[in-house]
Design a protein around this motif. Structure first.
Motif, PDB file in Angstrom:
ATOM      1  N   LEU A 108      98.209   6.573  48.307  1.00 19.40           N
ATOM      2  CA  LEU A 108      97.466   5.538  49.048  1.00 19.40           C
ATOM      3  C   LEU A 108      96.901   4.516  48.063  1.00 19.40           C
ATOM      4  CD1 LEU A 108      97.817   7.694  51.191  1.00 19.40           C
ATOM      5  CD2 LEU A 108      95.410   7.422  51.820  1.00 19.40           C
TER       6      LEU A 108
ATOM      7  N   GLU B 134      94.281  14.039  44.780  1.00 19.86           N
ATOM      8  CA  GLU B 134      93.525  14.635  45.891  1.00 19.86           C
ATOM      9  C   GLU B 134      94.422  14.505  47.123  1.00 19.86           C
ATOM     10  OE1 GLU B 134      89.507  13.016  46.122  1.00 19.86           O
ATOM     11  OE2 GLU B 134      89.459  13.607  48.238  1.00 19.86           O
TER      12      GLU B 134
ATOM     13  N   VAL C  43      95.320  14.478  50.912  1.00 24.25           N
ATOM     14  CA  VAL C  43      94.697  14.270  52.223  1.00 24.25           C
ATOM     15  C   VAL C  43      95.602  14.942  53.244  1.00 24.25           C
ATOM     16  CG1 VAL C  43      93.928  12.548  53.899  1.00 24.25           C
ATOM     17  CG2 VAL C  43      93.778  12.054  51.445  1.00 24.25           C
TER      18      VAL C  43
ATOM     19  N   GLY D 159      97.043  11.324  58.291  1.00 25.42           N
ATOM     20  CA  GLY D 159      95.858  11.405  57.420  1.00 25.42           C
ATOM     21  C   GLY D 159      95.565  10.105  56.677  1.00 25.42           C
ATOM     22  N   ILE D 160      96.493   9.142  56.770  1.00 23.87           N
ATOM     23  CA  ILE D 160      96.346   7.922  55.961  1.00 23.87           C
ATOM     24  C   ILE D 160      95.097   7.132  56.364  1.00 23.87           C
ATOM     25  CG2 ILE D 160      97.388   5.642  55.527  1.00 23.87           C
ATOM     26  CD1 ILE D 160     100.116   7.113  55.386  1.00 23.87           C
TER      27      ILE D 160
ATOM     28  N   GLY E 267      92.165   8.635  54.749  1.00 23.55           N
ATOM     29  CA  GLY E 267      92.251   8.422  53.299  1.00 23.55           C
ATOM     30  C   GLY E 267      91.878   6.995  52.917  1.00 23.55           C
TER      31      GLY E 267
ATOM     32  N   LYS F 163      88.258   6.483  52.888  1.00 27.33           N
ATOM     33  CA  LYS F 163      87.611   7.001  51.668  1.00 27.33           C
ATOM     34  C   LYS F 163      87.705   5.977  50.530  1.00 27.33           C
ATOM     35  CE  LYS F 163      87.508  11.390  50.391  1.00 27.33           C
ATOM     36  NZ  LYS F 163      87.883  12.771  50.018  1.00 27.33           N
TER      37      LYS F 163
ATOM     38  N   VAL G  69      86.244   7.790  46.150  1.00 26.67           N
ATOM     39  CA  VAL G  69      87.282   8.381  45.299  1.00 26.67           C
ATOM     40  C   VAL G  69      86.994   8.031  43.849  1.00 26.67           C
ATOM     41  CG1 VAL G  69      89.757   8.538  44.871  1.00 26.67           C
ATOM     42  CG2 VAL G  69      88.934   8.146  47.195  1.00 26.67           C
TER      43      VAL G  69
ATOM     44  N   LYS H  77      93.882  10.006  42.619  1.00 30.53           N
ATOM     45  CA  LYS H  77      94.761   9.289  43.540  1.00 30.53           C
ATOM     46  C   LYS H  77      94.873  10.094  44.828  1.00 30.53           C
ATOM     47  CE  LYS H  77      98.197   6.272  44.300  1.00 30.53           C
ATOM     48  NZ  LYS H  77      98.025   4.814  44.211  1.00 30.53           N
ATOM     49  N   LEU H  78      94.696   9.450  45.949  1.00 28.55           N
ATOM     50  CA  LEU H  78      94.891  10.113  47.236  1.00 28.55           C
ATOM     51  C   LEU H  78      96.377  10.131  47.571  1.00 28.55           C
ATOM     52  CD1 LEU H  78      92.000   8.678  49.452  1.00 28.55           C
ATOM     53  CD2 LEU H  78      91.987  10.660  47.917  1.00 28.55           C
TER      54      LEU H  78
ATOM     55  N   ILE I 208      99.381  11.809  50.449  1.00 29.66           N
ATOM     56  CA  ILE I 208      99.675  12.547  51.697  1.00 29.66           C
ATOM     57  C   ILE I 208     101.112  13.069  51.640  1.00 29.66           C
ATOM     58  CG2 ILE I 208      98.043  11.199  53.115  1.00 29.66           C
ATOM     59  CD1 ILE I 208     101.601  10.619  53.892  1.00 29.66           C
TER      60      ILE I 208
END
Ligand SMILES: NC(=O)c1ccc[n+]([C@@H]2O[C@H](COP(=O)([O-])OP(=O)(O)OC[C@H]3O[C@@H](n4cnc5c(N)ncnc54)[C@H](OP(=O)(O)O)[C@@H]3O)[C@@H](O)[C@H]2O)c1
Length: 346
Positions: free
Chosen positions: A43, A312, A314, A320-321, A324, A327, A333, A337-338, A340
């Motif tokens: 993300l 991390e 999600v 879930g985006i 995320g 966040k 954060v 890096k997030l 999925i």
């Protein structure tokens, strides 16, 4: 034979609308392209900005997403560098077939890199846009600084003894800029971050980590203490109006400030410049540079000279985006890096 027909994608149906999951056709790879089954998708802050402010995209419904890693599902005519089953990382593009918030993405084969065995898909998905943004800023032959990239002959360690400041070293872009700076030999490498991230940033190559809360008045004195003077190059990986102004204050005459958002410093003096970096390798002026970067990337990752940042995950797949991006938008954060997993989409 190519038989895949439908996939799930996260659509933004209208400008500043709400994200929604829906079906779309799986595109077929044309000449020079590969089709990737995305395993991990990263993300980026730009995605919530597009949704919230209606930036950049005029054609809706649209699909967003730039970072991903996955498995080559099919190759188009003329592609010999990659084959079905290869694990690859790549930077997508704001074009519905080439964006990454979906299960399958088309990408130019020359802008994808094989992932070394030791890296997970999650780790690989942290790298593409950040390394492009950091390296285009520092090394693009038509950029403001024109440093020689470390993967070019004579580039490795070339800038030994030259100071560099990276504002926001714990951001994903900043973390990659520090690692590249280390490869180039810059020294000292001074960065700003929350001090809880000091050891991590030193492991990337920062020599000095300053508290991001230092005032714009205090910062030049600290940098001068370390570097002996104001510096010739500052990379601002945050680029808010405040950080740009503080970063500009660190520049010696003729100095170069690289920013990742539109320039906020309007008045410059004594030959100092402020230049916005565009990290999309698909832009025509970045294409050759991007291809060279992607040729170098497998080796840099294999040797560990470039490391992925912390991940991390999600949950909820494409669904879930939205959480995320929220966040990222609310600054929750830090030094991660997030990511999925599209396969978890319900
Ligand atoms: N131009 C381009 O092509 C391009 C490409 C990619 C990204 N971007 C832009 O670059 C920016 C960074 O993206 P990213 O994905 O790297 O962000 P990110 O990792 O999500 O950013 C979060 C990090 O920013 C740090 N941070 C926030 N405010 C700071 C400040 N005032 N001083 C120092 N550090 C600060 C935080 O540090 P601590 O937790 O240590 O406090 C945190 O680790 C975004 O605005 C993004 O839109 C532009």
């Amino acid at each position: 034979m190519f038989t895949l027909t439908q996939q799930k994608a996260l659509f933004l149906p209208t400008k500043q609308g709400e994200f929604a999951i829906g079906p779309r056709d799986v595109p077929k790879p044309g000449a020079g392209d590969i089709l990737v089954k995305n395993v991990a998708v990263g993300l980026n802050p730009v995605d919530w900005k597009i949704q919230a402010f209606g930036l950049f995209v005029e054609k809706y419904p649209t699909i967003l997403g730039i970072d991903a890693a996955g498995v080559v599902e099919a190759v188009g005519e003329g592609v010999t560098s990659l084959q079905k089953g290869d694990r690859v990382l790549y930077s997508g593009f704001l074009d519905n077939d080439r964006a990454t918030y979906q299960e399958y993405t088309l990408i130019v084969a020359d802008l994808a890199a094989k992932i070394p065995e030791k890296l997970s898909f999650d780790q690989a998905a942290t790298v593409p846009l950040a390394i492009a943004t950091a390296s285009i800023g520092l090394y693009h032959p038509h950029g403001a600084t024109k440093f020689v990239a470390p993967w070019v002959d004579g580039g490795n360690s070339k800038y030994s003894g030259t100071p560099l400041v990276v504002i926001g070293g714990s951001s994903v872009v900043g973390s990659l800029a520090i690692q590249l700076a280390k490869l180039s030999g810059f020294s000292p490498i001074i960065t700003t971050a929350s001090l809880k991230n000091m050891e991590l940033l030193k492991s990337y190559g920062a020599t000095h980590v300053l508290d991001r809360n230092l005032s714009a008045d205090a910062l030049p004195a600290e940098v001068t203490k370390i570097a002996g003077d104001l510096v010739a190059t500052v990379y601002d990986a945050i680029s808010s109006p405040d950080t740009q102004s503080a970063a500009y204050g660190l520049l010696a005459p003729e100095g170069r400030l690289l920013v990742v958002l539109p320039e906020a410093v309007k008045e410059t003096s004594e030959g100092r410049t402020v230049s916005q970096v565009h990290g999309i390798v698909h832009f025509p002026h970045n294409l050759d540079f991007g291809k060279a970067l992607y040729r170098a990337l497998p080796g840099l990752l294999e040797s560990g000279e470039i490391k992925p940042v912390n991940v991390e995950v999600v949950t909820g797949g494409l669904g879930g985006i939205t959480a995320g991006l929220e966040k990222l938008k609310t600054n929750q954060v830090s030094a991660s890096k997030l990511v999925i997993h599209p396969s978890e989409t319900v």
